[in-house]
Design an enzyme around this catalytic site. Sequence first.
Site, PDB file in Angstrom:
ATOM      1  N   MET A   1     -11.611  10.520 -12.006  1.00 46.25           N
ATOM      2  CA  MET A   1     -11.418  10.360 -10.559  1.00 46.25           C
ATOM      3  C   MET A   1     -11.644   8.907 -10.146  1.00 46.25           C
ATOM      4  O   MET A   1     -10.934   8.383  -9.281  1.00 46.25           O
ATOM      5  CB  MET A   1     -12.327  11.294  -9.764  1.00 46.25           C
ATOM      6  CG  MET A   1     -11.968  12.757  -9.879  1.00 46.25           C
ATOM      7  SD  MET A   1     -10.232  13.134  -9.520  1.00 46.25           S
ATOM      8  CE  MET A   1     -10.089  12.558  -7.837  1.00 46.25           C
TER       9      MET A   1
ATOM     10  N   ASP B   1      -0.823  -2.693   2.368  1.00 45.74           N
ATOM     11  CA  ASP B   1      -1.406  -3.286   3.568  1.00 45.74           C
ATOM     12  C   ASP B   1      -1.121  -4.781   3.667  1.00 45.74           C
ATOM     13  O   ASP B   1      -0.783  -5.287   4.733  1.00 45.74           O
ATOM     14  CB  ASP B   1      -2.919  -3.052   3.589  1.00 45.74           C
ATOM     15  CG  ASP B   1      -3.571  -3.704   4.792  1.00 45.74           C
ATOM     16  OD1 ASP B   1      -3.204  -3.346   5.932  1.00 45.74           O
ATOM     17  OD2 ASP B   1      -4.434  -4.581   4.605  1.00 45.74           O
TER      18      ASP B   1
END
Length: 144
Positions: free
Chosen positions: A100, A115
């Site tokens: 993860m 972004d």
Amino acid sequence: MVDVSAKQPTYRTATAQSIVVLPGEVLQHLTDGELQTKKGAVFQTAIIAGIMAAKKTGDLIPLCHPIGMDNCQVYIKLNTDNEVVIECIASITAKTGIEMEALVGASIAALTVYDMCKAMSHDIVIKETKLISKTGGKRDFKRA
């Protein structure tokens, strides 16, 4: 949260990958393997963001064990299709974890690229994020 108290610590590694497709108007700003924007160096910032995010995985994913990583590296390159390939490799000796963390690291690095480049174009696609391989724990995994 899964109870891992009876498990034995093992050395674990994981490699995750995200692919970002940038349009030509963004790629034209590529110089010497780096994209420069008003916000700064895109790939270098994405590498730092990916590592920072991997370290915070336990805070971001409900029921995910908070773990300290032994190592985390993020690599960014362009493939032959001019796609940005982000690879996050993480490792730890522990009772649980690390895939993860690698997936979060790759994902946040990809979001950082988006972004930092969105002022040039919104036609940016985060194409895929996937686990490439993992070792340790119940079973190893390697994507064909």
